[in-house]
Design an enzyme around this catalytic site. Structure first.
Site, short mmCIF file in Angstrom:
data_model
loop_
_atom_site.label_atom_id
_atom_site.label_comp_id
_atom_site.label_asym_id
_atom_site.label_seq_id
_atom_site.Cartn_x
_atom_site.Cartn_y
_atom_site.Cartn_z
N ASP A 97 -7.31 -5.46 -3.70
CA ASP A 97 -7.63 -4.86 -2.40
C ASP A 97 -8.54 -3.65 -2.47
OD1 ASP A 97 -7.54 -4.89 0.36
OD2 ASP A 97 -5.76 -3.63 0.50
N ASP A 138 0.84 -1.20 0.00
CA ASP A 138 0.00 0.00 0.00
C ASP A 138 0.88 1.25 0.00
OD1 ASP A 138 -2.67 -1.21 0.33
OD2 ASP A 138 -1.85 -1.92 2.24
N HIS A 169 -6.11 2.94 -2.71
CA HIS A 169 -7.32 2.51 -2.01
C HIS A 169 -7.27 2.71 -0.48
CE1 HIS A 169 -4.80 -1.17 -2.51
NE2 HIS A 169 -5.07 -1.30 -1.23
N ASP A 191 0.06 -8.80 2.41
CA ASP A 191 0.56 -7.43 2.55
C ASP A 191 2.05 -7.41 2.90
OD1 ASP A 191 -2.07 -6.83 2.16
OD2 ASP A 191 -2.43 -5.98 4.15
ZN LIG Z 1 -4.19 -2.45 0.16
#
Ligand SMILES: [Zn+2]
Length: 1134
Positions: A284, A172, A559, A421
């Site tokens: 995701d 992320d 996101h 992740d």
């Molecule tokens: Zn994510």
């Protein structure tokens, strides 16, 4: 006679020839990426050509029978209902013109759009929703599914199961940590390990998605290391999937920002790795939008994968082997928009939920969870290191999962993602995963009676094997989208449609600035004016600032960015990055404006020079913008201003400035005095500023026009008739108010009163609290009752948070005591201002010929900082008989029909509203346009509800680990448009799952999202400036959107101008002749040379949407044909 016939014959022949040529050109344009299309044309298109000639002949005869044809076609769309009152009686000529507009839009023979019947797809998501029970029975090991049985005899020597294990690491770009923090502590190590561990064995594979990280890492690499990366890509050991800057949110993001973020990544890949992504990977994003496949397809991707879809939908599709499908647009009648899509079947994308249906088993094959690595399996059975002794047993256990998974799909090819992740950040993880899996594969593949071929693969390896086995037409077609996502029980992820709304608004503001900066910089670059040559230089020009701004916008599309689901300090980091991006855009705009308005003999300006201040001052990343105060008076009489219109249609809309004196005049670009209005500025209650005033006038702005105006201070006695002071009424006010200088005769009343404001199109009535009560258009009054309400949080263990909306019941109206109601009325604008609990609420009616006057504008400054577990909504209640249907948009690109279901809880009936929603019945439509993406629903007939802000005192257990308590006062802007059908027609048949904006709603949304840029000249003495810069020769029509017009597209080391065009389909059934005249639609074609100054020798090429794949050249002076809803990209080579 003979001569006449000859002329007629030659004439017809010419017509045929011309149309034939147009069709040929159009046909050539279909052939992509070929340098010599004529060869292909000869061999492949001959049959096609014959068909086209036949079509042509048909078309020609159709033209001959035009009248009859139109009659037949109109018959299809006209309702027999003639009782619909037509308030503006059309003349026969208008009626013909209207019908021809309708026909042009609906019946372009080569376009996929199909509205007079519902295009057939195997799966239509709204229909699935109607059918599904949304029960949640316990499926056993696969909790949300069922017990899958397999028979090993299903596979044999000729028909082996093919397994592709795809190692991945989900990174992320900001969530718990900022993008930089993640990079330094985790991502850098993941990628560096990859560089060592992948080359150790050529059978190892890995995929990567986020180019924001990849590009940071690239900067840290030496030449040798970069070579290794290139080799890994060449060997097909490393695949870049999607290739976006981030894995974008699909609910709140605007489609133009999604293009921006994908283009940012794709351009980086092209320039550094000469790489073009083939497959999309969205594991995701919290719900999937139908816009995404359109954009990816136009960028040249062939397949895509997604994960977060409602568990009941997954189960339904899995039970019928429909998890792989051709995703088709709602309106597409011929499959031109199909995108091959794989939907992951299980709960998550982590290893326990990807090898097969039983997470307890799959977890044992996540070797990072081997004892001693710091992770364990919640199902309490740990993995075992694979050795000669256990390999047979372990392989069979895993294979059983693969086999079961394969039963959910049509082919014998299984995809098993292997990651989570920020995985693979330690070298030992690479060793344990790759080594243990290789042992399992080796055993499986050498043991012939298992009938399996298992290996590491990239995502595209999987898709290629699949396509080899079954042709694409064997897969079902699906239309619709995948909102609202639920991962379990009633956990609907509709809270994030609104969470952190301050930054959601900032996203749209930044997008409008980037569009303005990109277009004006391109105009300056193409203008040939002094200073135009260096500005696009990457090192010393303005391009760098713009490029950084694009990166900030792209990053926020992540996101956990625009969704509002990151930690507080990460939100601040995004905010600061967006603020500097905004400032950079302002700088670029003012610089380009100076270049465009400077005379021929002006000098090349300094890069840092400040010629104009943009009248939108942002002191902090978390504060609402302020306005400059223009201080003028008898000593300093004059302020020069410039206004820029970043849209490609001309606009006459109201602009406002803050000035220090009520005695002014405004001069237009020809230095003629124009009408203007001075209004007071309310500060607290009924107190008005004594030092500043609001000046409003209607700016007349051509397409992409830059126009200067002059504001002059006057003496009080001069009072020209063009300057009008607004009248002021204050209700519910005890005692006197101090009138600001220049105003007299303020009406102050201690009691409340109902009142009405109006402009040239509508009248709005307000109740005695100053809240909207009804809207009147022509002679029809529609009750539109506005109120505010709140949701509380339910008192169970699991409560609302950043992602989840779990209300404690229906919304409760906010009680409003007697409140002071401030009303101003004038010829240019009228408004009402009330201070309510949690909201400063202003409703404005502009009076202009422009899109701002088509409805009312609502400004809510929301502040819920003093609340706890509180979610604030605005509601509009009408008598529109929409039953349980309403319409919301996807990413500002398309609109689809929603249905309110009683079988679903409130939170499931909430949908994203990235730009608009509407409710309608046979005669009336009410559209709410929004300046920020927010959550919306229609929970009762005739009602629209929009969530404005959320303050939640707890985490919702989805990994964020914090409450949402960082609310800031936030300004939301809405436009509300009520329209009645002026023609008894409808754009699409009743059962059609698509919706479309009306002409008024579409232009009002475009102008809401792209306000004029207001520039204040820093030097008041300015003799060299020209009064305007107008480059657009011919306008396209308002249905054409220039999504991008930018410099800095590098192809083979040379800079080019790139632009992206979209043609919107507009529901014209609500358009009266005046509206069609004010906002003319295109005839479906555009002429680029009318938009841009093109030099002799300029060339125009069609390209893929992120400018990676050069296609055929297009005649620059010719007409470009585009179908409604189509998006196309072009490169202008100079
Ligand atoms: Zn994510």
């Amino acid at each position: 006679m003979r001569l006449k016939r000859a002329v007629a014959l030659i004439g017809s022949a010419l017509v045929v020839l011309i149309i034939f040529m147009i069709y040929s050109v159009k046909d050539l344009s279909e052939i992509t990426g070929k340098k010599t299309p004529f060869i292909d044309f000869e061999s492949l298109k001959l049959v096609n050509m014959e068909n086209r000639i036949k079509q042509l002949e048909r078309d020609l005869s159709q033209h001959g029978n035009e009248v009859q044809d139109i009659r037949i076609q109109i018959k299809n769309i006209l309702l027999p209902n003639s009782s619909t009152h037509n308030s503006l009686k059309d003349s026969p000529a208008d009626s013909r013109r209207f019908k021809s507009v309708m026909t042009d839009m609906l019946y372009e023979s080569n376009c996929p759009i199909q509205l007079n019947f519902v295009p057939k797809t195997n799966i239509q998501m709204l229909e699935v929703y109607k059918r599904l029970k949304f029960d949640n029975p316990d499926g056993g090991a696969w909790k949300q599914g069922w017990k899958i049985e397999v028979d090993e005899k299903d596979w044999n020597r000729q028909n082996k199961l093919k397994v592709f294990v795809v190692p991945h690491s989900h990174n992320d770009p900001g969530w718990i940590k900022t993008v930089e923090e993640y990079y330094l502590t985790q991502t850098k190590h993941i990628l560096s390990n990859m560089l060592v561990k992948l080359p150790e064995d050529p059978r190892r594979k890995f995929i990567w998605a986020e180019i924001s990280y990849f590009s940071m890492w690239w900067e840290d690499l030496g030449e040798d290391e970069r070579e290794v990366v290139k080799r890994l890509i060449r060997n097909n050991q490393l695949e870049i999937v999607t290739g976006g800057w981030v894995m974008n949110d699909e609910a709140n993001s605007h489609w133009i920002s999604t293009i921006q973020q994908l283009t940012e990544g794709h351009q980086w890949l092209q320039q550094n790795l000469n790489y073009t992504p083939q497959s999309g990977w969205s594991i995701d994003a919290f719900g999937m939008s139908a816009t995404q496949p359109v954009l990816l397809k136009e960028m040249g991707l062939r397949n895509m994968l997604m994960q977060r879809v409602h568990y009941s939908v997954k189960k339904e599709l899995a039970s019928k082997q429909l998890l792989e499908f051709r995703w088709r647009q709602l309106w597409d009648g011929n499959g031109k928009t199909d995108m091959f899509t794989h939907m992951m079947p299980f709960y998550g994308y982590d290893v326990p939920h990807t090898c097969g249906p039983d997470p307890k088993i799959c977890c044992q094959f996540d070797f990072k969870r081997l004892p001693g690595h710091g992770l364990h399996c919640p199902w309490k059975v740990p993995p075992q290191e694979i050795n000669d002794k256990n390999v047979a047993r372990r392989a069979e256990l895993l294979l059983d999962q693969y086999r079961k998974k394969s039963k959910l799909f049509k082919t014998n090819v299984v995809l098993a993602p292997l990651g989570d992740d920020f995985r693979y950040d330690h070298p030992t993880e690479w060793d344990v995963q790759y080594n243990n899996y290789q042992k399992l594969f080796d055993h499986m593949n050498s043991n012939l009676k298992l009938n399996v071929q298992a290996q590491f693969g990239t995502l595209t390896d999987y898709f290629e094997a699949l396509h080899k086995e079954r042709k694409e037409s064997d897969f079902p077609t699906l239309s619709g989208d995948f909102f609202t996502y639920a991962d379990r029980d009633d956990h609907y992820w509709s809270g994030y449609y609104t969470s952190r709304p301050f930054y959601k608004r900032m996203d749209r503001i930044l997008l409008s600035y980037i569009r303005a900066a990109e277009t004006i910089l391109t105009l300056a670059y193409l203008s040939g004016k002094p200073g135009s040559s260096w500005i696009t230089d990457r090192e010393v020009g303005l391009e760098k600032q713009l490029s950084d701004a694009r990166k900030a916008l792209s990053l926020f599309q992540h996101h956990d960015g625009i969704t509002g689901t990151a930690k507080d300090h990460v939100v601040i980091d995004y905010g600061k990055k967006m603020l500097s991006a905004l400032t950079a855009c302002q700088h670029v705009i003012q610089h380009a404006a100076h270049i465009l308005l400077s005379g021929k003999d002006a000098e090349t300006p300094d890069k840092n020079a400040l010629f104009y201040n943009v009248d939108d001052v942002r002191h902090s990343h978390d504060a609402i913008a302020e306005r400059y105060q223009i201080t003028i008076g008898p000593e300093l009489r004059t302020k020069r201003i410039a206004i820029y219109n970043s849209l490609t249609f001309s606009r006459e809309e109201v602009v406002t400035f803050h000035v220090s004196t009520p005695y002014v005049e405004v001069l237009d670009m020809k230095r003629r005095r124009i009408k203007c209005q001075i209004s007071p500025i309310f500060e607290y209650g009924s107190t008005m500023s004594q030092t500043k005033y609001q000046l409003s006038f209607v700016a007349d702005m051509p397409a992409l026009g830059l126009v200067s105006y002059v504001i002059n201070a006057l003496w009080e006695y001069e009072s020209p008739t063009e300057t009008v002071h607004a009248s002021i009424k204050i209700y519910n006010q005890y005692g006197d108010v101090q009138a600001p200088g220049g105003f007299s005769g303020i009406e102050v009343s201690p009691s409340a009163s109902e009142f009405t404001l109006q402009n040239n199109r509508i009248a709005a009535s307000f109740n005695n609290l100053g809240l909207l009560k009804a809207l009147k258009i022509a002679t029809n009054t529609i009750p539109v009752h506005l109120d505010f309400a709140k949701y509380g949080v339910r008192q169970t263990a699991e409560r609302s948070g950043a992602y989840l909306f779990l209300p404690d019941g229906d919304a409760v109206p906010i009680q409003i005591e007697n409140t002071i109601v401030n009303v101003i009325e004038g010829p240019i604008m009228s408004s009402v201002t009330v201070q309510l609990p949690y909201v400063r609420h202003i409703v404005t009616l502009y009076n202009s010929p422009g899109a701002d006057s088509l409805g009312i504008e609502i400004e809510n400054i929301v502040d819920i900082q003093k609340t706890s577990n509180f979610e604030l909504v605005m509601r509009l209640s009408t008598n529109i008989k929409n039953s349980d249907e309403f319409f919301t948009d996807l990413n500002g690109y398309e609109v689809l029909k929603r249905k309110r279901f009683h079988k679903l809880p409130i939170q499931a009936n909430y949908y994203p509203m990235p730009s608009m929603m509407y409710v309608e019945d046979k005669t009336t439509r009410l559209t709410v346009l929004t300046g920020s993406p927010l959550g919306t629903s229609s929970l009762r007939e005739g009602q629209v509800e929009v969530m404005l802000d959320r303050r939640l005192n707890q985490d919702d257990n989805l990994g964020l680990g914090q409450a949402v308590l960082d609310n800031h006062p936030t300004k939301h802007i809405f436009r509300v448009i009520v329209e009645q059908k002026t023609h008894s027609c409808q754009a699409a048949v009743d059962e059609h799952p698509s919706g479309f904006p009306t002409l008024a709603a579409f232009v009002a949304s475009q102008t809401l999202l792209n306000p004029f840029v207001r520039l204040l000249r820093t030097e008041d003495e300015d003799a060299t400036s020209q009064p305007s810069y107008l480059s657009v020769q011919t306008e396209f029509g308002v249905d054409f959107v220039v999504a991008t017009l930018r410099t800095g597209i590098t192809i083979k080391g040379r800079d080019h101008v790139g632009f992206v065009l979209q043609r919107q389909f507009i529901d014209v059934c609500f358009s009266d002749r005046e509206l069609l005249k004010r906002f003319p639609l295109s005839q479906g074609s555009v002429n680029v040379s009318g938009l841009l100054p093109t030099e002799v020798g300029s060339k125009l090429y069609k390209t893929s949407l992120s400018f990676l794949l050069m296609k055929n050249e297009i005649h620059i002076k010719g007409d470009l044909l585009m179908c409604p809803m189509e998006i196309q990209a072009f490169i202008l080579q100079r």
